[in-house]
Write a protein that holds these residues in place. Structure first.
Motif, short mmCIF file in Angstrom:
data_model
loop_
_atom_site.label_atom_id
_atom_site.label_comp_id
_atom_site.label_asym_id
_atom_site.label_seq_id
_atom_site.Cartn_x
_atom_site.Cartn_y
_atom_site.Cartn_z
N UNK A 39 0.83 -1.20 0.00
CA UNK A 39 0.00 0.00 0.00
C UNK A 39 0.86 1.25 0.00
N UNK A 40 2.04 1.17 0.67
CA UNK A 40 2.94 2.32 0.69
C UNK A 40 3.41 2.67 -0.71
N UNK A 41 3.72 1.62 -1.52
CA UNK A 41 4.15 1.86 -2.91
C UNK A 41 3.01 2.50 -3.70
N UNK A 42 1.83 1.94 -3.51
CA UNK A 42 0.66 2.51 -4.19
C UNK A 42 0.46 3.95 -3.75
N UNK A 43 0.71 4.19 -2.45
CA UNK A 43 0.57 5.55 -1.92
C UNK A 43 1.53 6.52 -2.59
N UNK A 44 2.75 6.02 -2.87
CA UNK A 44 3.74 6.88 -3.54
C UNK A 44 3.25 7.25 -4.94
N UNK A 45 2.67 6.24 -5.62
CA UNK A 45 2.15 6.50 -6.96
C UNK A 45 1.00 7.51 -6.89
N UNK A 83 0.57 9.72 -4.62
CA UNK A 83 1.14 11.03 -4.30
C UNK A 83 1.64 11.72 -5.56
N UNK A 84 2.27 10.92 -6.48
CA UNK A 84 2.75 11.50 -7.73
C UNK A 84 1.57 12.03 -8.56
N UNK A 85 0.49 11.26 -8.57
CA UNK A 85 -0.70 11.70 -9.30
C UNK A 85 -1.25 12.99 -8.69
N UNK A 86 -1.23 13.04 -7.37
CA UNK A 86 -1.73 14.24 -6.68
C UNK A 86 -0.88 15.45 -7.04
N UNK A 87 0.44 15.23 -7.12
CA UNK A 87 1.34 16.34 -7.48
C UNK A 87 1.00 16.84 -8.89
N UNK A 88 0.73 15.90 -9.79
CA UNK A 88 0.36 16.30 -11.16
C UNK A 88 -0.95 17.08 -11.16
N UNK A 89 -1.89 16.61 -10.34
CA UNK A 89 -3.16 17.31 -10.24
C UNK A 89 -2.97 18.72 -9.69
N UNK A 90 -2.09 18.83 -8.71
CA UNK A 90 -1.82 20.16 -8.13
C UNK A 90 -1.23 21.09 -9.18
N UNK A 91 -0.29 20.55 -10.00
CA UNK A 91 0.29 21.36 -11.07
C UNK A 91 -0.80 21.80 -12.05
N UNK A 92 -1.72 20.86 -12.36
CA UNK A 92 -2.82 21.20 -13.27
C UNK A 92 -3.69 22.30 -12.66
N UNK A 93 -3.95 22.18 -11.35
CA UNK A 93 -4.78 23.18 -10.69
C UNK A 93 -4.10 24.54 -10.68
N UNK A 94 -2.77 24.54 -10.49
CA UNK A 94 -2.03 25.81 -10.49
C UNK A 94 -2.12 26.47 -11.86
N UNK A 95 -1.92 25.65 -12.91
CA UNK A 95 -2.01 26.19 -14.27
C UNK A 95 -3.43 26.67 -14.57
#
Length: 724
Positions: free
Chosen positions: A339-345, A347-359
């Protein structure tokens, strides 16, 4: 800032008034009822002050004031109430003790018999109360009124007994006996065998009383004690029920069922009836109409265990372990590598979403600036966010669409504060038009405030094309009610006349009182809406223009409006004037009279121009043959003729020969006033006076002066309609 201070001041004043009048927001009492008497809280179903504050007369208690300003609660005239428990279904009251006293000379004073009866909802608690006797020569007996029960205890002393809290009360200086379930009456009697002769030196009196065994403190009853006036009372626990019937029967009779929402009915331990309790996961007063409210267990972690993320549910709560953990969140969570590995993935998706939200935010900010938001945010107009309107319209769901035209679509929306609005969403825009003129127009229209003009509530500037937010008008367009024969709104002439007068009043306001004046530019029955009271509201300012000081006409770069309603002079010259609105309003009047669309199909199936059709009927003195309704009487026929004459003047092909909207509005207002007055008084002379010469000329089929001759232009293609 000043308005905000006034609101704060108003809230403080309301709180002060509530404090002075004794109004309460306590969840255990009915609204506006007194919460306590002295130190005793009085929860519903009990009540004081007013009969409505109690469930019924069995639960209405008396609160009195003493000379020193204290308050005391009375269960009965001779029983002060000291505590009320909803959870246990009990009332603790004070009851006078029976006593039997002798002095050394043999004199006797006594209150040797106490008879107590309770109401139908109450019983003496057998689990809490004990018959207690204190003395060295004392016999106490207790029976019920029906004499189906009896018990006694005897107290003697072989020496000087010290009464203390830890005394066992087993017969030496004190004795006790229990009572059975379900007693509603008691007779307590006290006697002495030897008149205290042997023990009078230290025990002049004996006492007998019913007492809550949990609160009994024998140190309060020393053997040397003598009676105190109205103060020898004991704490007695009385059990109560909501009603003396079964839960099944109570639920069947909803009008008298005592339990509120989210509650359950249960039987009391004494078997005398039922009580109410909150369901698991709920709290509050189960006897109030609103019942019990959900407990947010997540706000009380010390009571409701959760080792992960807590989520409240109705009547319960969920607890899920955090990302990377496994297990039952309520019992514990353990580390999980997968689950920790999945969580890391994730988290990466969340970072991408945050970048999309910023743009996305940067895009919205850019649109906001380009659409004039820097200027408009300082005006009297509300600025909505894109997210706010997207949520209000369910992402512009097709089921929310209430209108569509060349500009785009209109959607019904519900804001977070439950305000219903109409959101106008354009299909596209020429960015060259997004200049200072557009910003100025929005600022002016947002300040238009007239009861017969649809109000612009605000706009959204975060989108490429601004979104306009109008008040929602519930009963649709005038066009719908004219052409949908199922509608009864226009069945009477008085309603048609009133709606025409209200629409004219709005256009007169735009032409004469708005600053700067506004030419609507697209007057038609589709753009006249009817609210919940069927009041007319002029809508859609997409083709409107502002008239600068000293300006009388606008030279249009392109012709805008709806074919069939357009001023022929405007079509030929491109000059848009206030008289262009007058012409379009004349078409609306004809539509109201005939029920025909501007370019309608005749019975032959061919297109016909309604203006030609209307003028032909007037020339042939056949006005009443083309009406879409029936006149009620002679007075209404006169009014209809006057409105037809007014429509004819509005439709003059030469703009300067048309009346102004002010003249149109005033004449319709006169006719409306007379129509309303005719409900109570029929006066034909007054009718002729109000209608004037126009009516007479109409009846004589007189032709208008040559200067008023008209040219009718017909168009043979479809028009488009915009609506709010």
């Amino acid at each position: 800032m000043i308005l905000q201070k006034r609101r704060v001041f108003l809230v403080m004043m309301l709180l002060l008034v509530a404090a002075v009048t004794g109004a309460t927001a306590n969840p255990d009492v009915r609204d506006g009822c007194q919460e306590r008497c002295g130190d005793v809280i009085v929860p519903y179903p009990f009540g004081i002050g007013e009969q409505r504050c109690a469930m019924n007369e069995n639960f209405f208690l008396n609160c009195t004031s003493t000379d020193d300003g204290h308050h005391e609660l009375w269960f009965r005239e001779d029983m002060p109430a000291r505590n009320i428990s909803l959870l246990n279904g009990t009332v603790t009251v004070g009851i006078l003790a029976s006593f039997d006293c002798y002095d050394k000379s043999g004199g006797q004073s006594r209150l040797f018999n106490q008879s107590i009866s309770l109401g139908p909802a109450y019983t003496f608690s057998d689990s809490r109360n004990m018959l207690t006797a204190v003395g060295c020569d004392t016999a106490a007996t207790v029976t019920n009124k029906e004499e189906t029960f009896g018990a006694a205890c005897f107290s003697f002393c072989t020496g000087n007994v010290t009464m203390s809290k830890n005394n066992s009360c087993l017969g030496s200086g004190c004795c006790q006996t229990s009572i059975p379930k379900g007693l509603k009456s008691l007779d307590i009697t006290i006697e002495s065998f030897n008149n205290h002769e042997d023990v009078s030196a230290f025990n002049p009196c004996g006492f007998a009383f019913l007492e809550d065994k949990d609160s009994l403190d024998l140190s309060d009853w020393p053997l040397s004690r003598t009676p105190k006036q109205n103060n020898d009372t004991s704490n007695v626990v009385i059990e109560w029920v909501a009603q003396n019937e079964t839960c099944e029967n109570a639920r069947a009779n909803k009008s008298s069922y005592a339990c509120g929402i989210n509650t359950n009915c249960y039987y009391s331990d004494n078997g005398q009836g039922y009580r109410c309790a909150c369901n698991a996961g709920f709290e509050g007063n189960p006897y109030l109409e609103q019942g019990c409210q959900d407990i947010d267990e997540c706000e009380y972690p010390e009571k409701y265990t959760c080792y992960g993320k807590c989520h409240n549910t109705i009547g319960n709560y969920e607890c899920k372990c955090f990302l990377g953990m496994r297990g039952d969140g309520k019992g514990g969570c353990q580390f999980n590598t997968i689950i920790a590995v999945i969580g890391a993935i994730v988290s990466l998706v969340i970072i991408c979403l945050l970048l999309f939200m910023i743009l996305s935010k940067r895009r919205k900010d850019r649109n906001f600036r380009e659409n004039g938001g820097t200027v408009l945010k300082h005006q009297r107009v509300r600025i909505f966010s894109e997210a706010e309107l997207t949520k209000a319209t369910d992402k512009y769901d097709d089921d929310k669409k209430i209108g569509e035209g060349g500009f785009g679509s209109v959607y019904k929306g519900v804001l977070a504060d439950n305000t219903v609005v109409a959101v106008k969403k354009s299909k596209g825009v020429d960015k060259a038009q997004m200049n200072e003129d557009f910003q100025h127009e929005i600022c002016v229209v947002s300040q238009v405030n007239h009861k017969n003009v649809v109000k612009l509530l605000g706009l959204c500037l975060e989108t490429k094309v601004p979104l306009l937010v109008y008040e929602f008008i519930s009963n649709g367009t005038l066009s719908k009610h004219i052409h949908d024969k199922r509608s009864q709104v226009l069945a009477s002439w008085s309603n048609r006349l009133r709606i025409a007068s209200e629409a004219a009043l709005a256009l007169d306001y735009l032409h004469s009182l708005a600053d700067p004046p506004v030419i609507h530019g697209d007057v038609k029955s589709v753009n006249i809406l009817l609210d919940d009271k069927y009041t007319a509201k002029v809508a859609d300012f997409g083709a409107s223009v502002l008239i600068s000081p000293g300006q009388t006409n606008i030279l249009a770069t392109k012709i805008q409006g709806t074919l069939g309603y357009l001023d022929p002079e405007y079509l030929m010259t491109g000059d848009l004037t206030e008289k262009s609105d007058v012409y379009s309003f004349g078409v609306v009047l004809v539509e109201l009279l005939t029920g025909e669309k501007p370019n309608s199909n005749a019975k032959s199936g061919n297109k016909r121009n309604i203006i030609q059709y209307f003028n032909s009927a007037l020339e042939n003195n056949d006005l009443f043959g083309i009406l879409d309704f029936q006149a009620a009487d002679e007075a209404e026929m006169n009014e209809i003729e006057a409105v037809a004459e007014l429509a004819k003047r509005c439709l003059n092909s030469v703009g300067v020969n048309r009346p102004s909207m002010k003249e149109v509005s005033e004449e319709l207002a006169k006719l409306k006033a007379f129509n309303q007055k005719s409900w109570t008084q029929q006066n034909s002379d007054e009718t002729e006076y109000l209608l004037g010469k126009s009516s007479q000329s109409f009846r004589n089929n007189a032709s208008p002066p040559t200067s008023q001759s008209q040219t009718v232009i017909s168009f043979e293609f479809e028009n488009y309609t915009d609506s709010i």
